[in-house]
Design a protein around this motif. Sequence first.
Motif, PDB file in Angstrom:
ATOM      1  N   VAL A  14     -11.081  16.436  -4.731  1.00 15.88           N
ATOM      2  CA  VAL A  14     -10.263  17.637  -4.581  1.00 15.88           C
ATOM      3  C   VAL A  14     -11.076  18.828  -4.103  1.00 15.88           C
ATOM      4  O   VAL A  14     -10.542  19.744  -3.467  1.00 15.88           O
ATOM      5  CB  VAL A  14      -9.553  17.944  -5.924  1.00 15.88           C
ATOM      6  CG1 VAL A  14     -10.550  18.359  -6.979  1.00 15.88           C
ATOM      7  CG2 VAL A  14      -8.477  18.988  -5.762  1.00 15.88           C
ATOM      8  N   CYS A  18       4.174  15.468  -0.004  1.00 14.21           N
ATOM      9  CA  CYS A  18       4.330  14.210  -0.739  1.00 14.21           C
ATOM     10  C   CYS A  18       5.401  14.361  -1.819  1.00 14.21           C
ATOM     11  O   CYS A  18       5.371  15.298  -2.611  1.00 14.21           O
ATOM     12  CB  CYS A  18       2.990  13.816  -1.374  1.00 14.21           C
ATOM     13  SG  CYS A  18       3.046  12.204  -2.177  1.00 14.21           S
ATOM     14  N   ILE A  56      -3.616  10.627  -2.282  1.00 15.73           N
ATOM     15  CA  ILE A  56      -3.892  11.552  -1.178  1.00 15.73           C
ATOM     16  C   ILE A  56      -5.374  11.450  -0.847  1.00 15.73           C
ATOM     17  O   ILE A  56      -6.229  11.871  -1.637  1.00 15.73           O
ATOM     18  CB  ILE A  56      -3.513  12.995  -1.549  1.00 15.73           C
ATOM     19  CG1 ILE A  56      -2.009  13.098  -1.804  1.00 15.73           C
ATOM     20  CG2 ILE A  56      -3.930  13.959  -0.442  1.00 15.73           C
ATOM     21  CD1 ILE A  56      -1.547  14.488  -2.213  1.00 15.73           C
ATOM     22  N   ASP A  57      -5.688  10.856   0.310  1.00 13.99           N
ATOM     23  CA  ASP A  57      -7.091  10.648   0.660  1.00 13.99           C
ATOM     24  C   ASP A  57      -7.663  11.879   1.349  1.00 13.99           C
ATOM     25  O   ASP A  57      -7.032  12.941   1.391  1.00 13.99           O
ATOM     26  CB  ASP A  57      -7.249   9.385   1.521  1.00 13.99           C
ATOM     27  CG  ASP A  57      -6.475   9.472   2.834  1.00 13.99           C
ATOM     28  OD1 ASP A  57      -6.161  10.593   3.280  1.00 13.99           O
ATOM     29  OD2 ASP A  57      -6.183   8.410   3.415  1.00 13.99           O
ATOM     30  N   LEU A  58      -8.854  11.746   1.895  1.00  9.46           N
ATOM     31  CA  LEU A  58      -9.529  12.893   2.504  1.00  9.46           C
ATOM     32  C   LEU A  58      -8.913  13.298   3.845  1.00  9.46           C
ATOM     33  O   LEU A  58      -9.192  14.390   4.340  1.00  9.46           O
ATOM     34  CB  LEU A  58     -11.019  12.584   2.674  1.00  9.46           C
ATOM     35  CG  LEU A  58     -11.791  12.376   1.365  1.00  9.46           C
ATOM     36  CD1 LEU A  58     -13.263  12.078   1.648  1.00  9.46           C
ATOM     37  CD2 LEU A  58     -11.667  13.593   0.458  1.00  9.46           C
ATOM     38  N   GLU A  59      -8.097  12.420   4.416  1.00  8.56           N
ATOM     39  CA  GLU A  59      -7.359  12.798   5.629  1.00  8.56           C
ATOM     40  C   GLU A  59      -6.080  13.503   5.175  1.00  8.56           C
ATOM     41  O   GLU A  59      -4.977  12.971   5.270  1.00  8.56           O
ATOM     42  CB  GLU A  59      -7.046  11.552   6.463  1.00  8.56           C
ATOM     43  CG  GLU A  59      -8.264  10.816   6.963  1.00  8.56           C
ATOM     44  CD  GLU A  59      -9.086  11.654   7.932  1.00  8.56           C
ATOM     45  OE1 GLU A  59      -8.480  12.468   8.662  1.00  8.56           O
ATOM     46  OE2 GLU A  59     -10.316  11.508   7.944  1.00  8.56           O
ATOM     47  N   ARG A  60      -6.239  14.715   4.671  1.00  5.68           N
ATOM     48  CA  ARG A  60      -5.153  15.402   3.976  1.00  5.68           C
ATOM     49  C   ARG A  60      -3.886  15.539   4.802  1.00  5.68           C
ATOM     50  O   ARG A  60      -2.786  15.449   4.258  1.00  5.68           O
ATOM     51  CB  ARG A  60      -5.600  16.813   3.567  1.00  5.68           C
ATOM     52  CG  ARG A  60      -6.931  16.884   2.848  1.00  5.68           C
ATOM     53  CD  ARG A  60      -6.845  16.374   1.445  1.00  5.68           C
ATOM     54  NE  ARG A  60      -7.995  16.819   0.659  1.00  5.68           N
ATOM     55  CZ  ARG A  60      -8.504  16.136  -0.343  1.00  5.68           C
ATOM     56  NH1 ARG A  60      -7.973  14.980  -0.683  1.00  5.68           N
ATOM     57  NH2 ARG A  60      -9.541  16.607  -1.020  1.00  5.68           N
ATOM     58  N   ALA A 118      -5.022  22.628   3.937  1.00  9.91           N
ATOM     59  CA  ALA A 118      -4.692  21.224   4.180  1.00  9.91           C
ATOM     60  C   ALA A 118      -4.324  20.518   2.880  1.00  9.91           C
ATOM     61  O   ALA A 118      -3.393  19.703   2.841  1.00  9.91           O
ATOM     62  CB  ALA A 118      -5.868  20.520   4.851  1.00  9.91           C
ATOM     63  N   LEU A 119      -5.060  20.813   1.807  1.00  7.64           N
ATOM     64  CA  LEU A 119      -4.767  20.193   0.512  1.00  7.64           C
ATOM     65  C   LEU A 119      -3.382  20.593   0.016  1.00  7.64           C
ATOM     66  O   LEU A 119      -2.591  19.740  -0.423  1.00  7.64           O
ATOM     67  CB  LEU A 119      -5.828  20.595  -0.506  1.00  7.64           C
ATOM     68  CG  LEU A 119      -5.603  20.106  -1.941  1.00  7.64           C
ATOM     69  CD1 LEU A 119      -5.602  18.585  -1.998  1.00  7.64           C
ATOM     70  CD2 LEU A 119      -6.667  20.677  -2.874  1.00  7.64           C
ATOM     71  N   ALA A 122      -0.735  18.874   2.053  1.00 12.14           N
ATOM     72  CA  ALA A 122      -0.643  17.451   1.735  1.00 12.14           C
ATOM     73  C   ALA A 122       0.112  17.229   0.435  1.00 12.14           C
ATOM     74  O   ALA A 122       0.923  16.300   0.322  1.00 12.14           O
ATOM     75  CB  ALA A 122      -2.039  16.849   1.643  1.00 12.14           C
ATOM     76  N   ILE A 157      -5.547  12.455  -6.167  1.00 18.25           N
ATOM     77  CA  ILE A 157      -6.143  13.182  -5.042  1.00 18.25           C
ATOM     78  C   ILE A 157      -7.639  12.893  -4.951  1.00 18.25           C
ATOM     79  O   ILE A 157      -8.387  13.113  -5.905  1.00 18.25           O
ATOM     80  CB  ILE A 157      -5.914  14.693  -5.190  1.00 18.25           C
ATOM     81  CG1 ILE A 157      -4.418  14.989  -5.350  1.00 18.25           C
ATOM     82  CG2 ILE A 157      -6.472  15.441  -3.986  1.00 18.25           C
ATOM     83  CD1 ILE A 157      -4.106  16.441  -5.660  1.00 18.25           C
TER      84      ILE A 157
END
Length: 329
Positions: free
Chosen positions: A233, A223, A173-177, A215-216, A219, A230
Motif C-alpha cells: 500500500v 473495485c 489490488i496489485d501494483l498495477e493500480r 492511483a490507489l 483503484a 492491497i
Amino acid sequence: MHKPDLHLSAAEAARELGVSAKALRLYERRGLLTPLRSAAGWRIYGPAEMDRARDIVALRQLGMGVARIAEVLAAGGEGLSAALADHHADLAQQLNRMTEIVQSVEAARRGMMPVANPDEGAAVSLQLPWPWGGERFDLPAIKPLTYITGPLGSGKTRLARAIAEAIPNAAFIDLERLTGADEAMETDPQRKARVDAHLRQFAGQGIDPPPALSALVRAIEACDAAVLVIDMVEQGLDHETQQALRRYLRGRSFGGRPLFLLTRSSSILDCTDVSTEESIIYCPANHDVPIVVEPRKGARGYEAVATCLATPAVRARTEGMIAWRPNVA
C-alpha cells in the motif's frame, strides 16, 4: 455591541467572533486573514478584517477545512455554492461511514463478526500455496484492517492472493493500480466524484496527492468487492503521505469495507499503535506457517514483525529487491 468603525485587538476580535486568539493566528499563518498592525506592532482588526474573519468562522462552523476555505476566499466568493455542494457530499459520505461503523460495532457486540467457514471456527481457512508445503492457515476474524508483512521473499504476496481467493467477494489490488480503473471512472461519474472527494480530504490535511496516491484511491473506488486485499500500500508514497493514508484508512473511508494491507513500512504499520479493530499477519522468512501476531512486546512474532518494518527512506533503498527467486515456470 460592536461598532463598525472600531479597530479591535486580537483578544477583542477573538471574543467577538467566538473563537480563540490561537485560531486567529492559525488563519493568519494559512494566509486566510491579514490583520493590521499598530504603531507598536500589535495585531488589530478593522471592519474589513472582521468581515473576512466572520466569513471564515462561519465556514469553519459548517465543518469546512482550512484549505478548502482558502480556495473559496481566493475565488472572491465565486464558486461558494459549488464548494458547499462538495462539502455536503463529503459530510454525507462521512455520515454513511459512521453509520456503517456503528452497525459493525453493534454486530460485534452481538458476536456477529463475519465467518466464512463456521464449521472450522475461523473467518478464513485455506490451504497454503507454494512455497509452503500445503499446510493450513486460519484467520480467527476479519477485522476492519489487517496488515500482512514479512521479510523479502517470505511469500506474503502469495498469501495475500490466496486470502483474496478464499474470502467470498474479495479482490486483490496489485501494483498495477489503474488496470480497469479509468474505464470504471468514465462509465460511472459517481465513482469519479468519490475519488475527487477523497483527494480533497487529503488536500485538507495539507497533502498534495501524488500520482501513486491518486492511483490507489481510484483503484479502490473502481473495485466493487466487499473485501479488498492491497499489495504494498505504501508504494510510491513518502513518509508524510503514508502517515496521512494510514489515518485515512483507519477512519474506514472507503465504504467500511475490510482491508488487507501488504506493507513493510513502519509509517503504515506502527506496532505500538495497533487497535483492537486491526490484525497483523506475519510471514516468516523460512516459509513456516504464517501467524497472527498480537501487537504487544513479548508476543510470538512481535519482534520479527518490528524488524522487517522500515521507514520510507530505507524502504526506497530496497524497493524492487527480492531475497530469492524460484526457478520455476
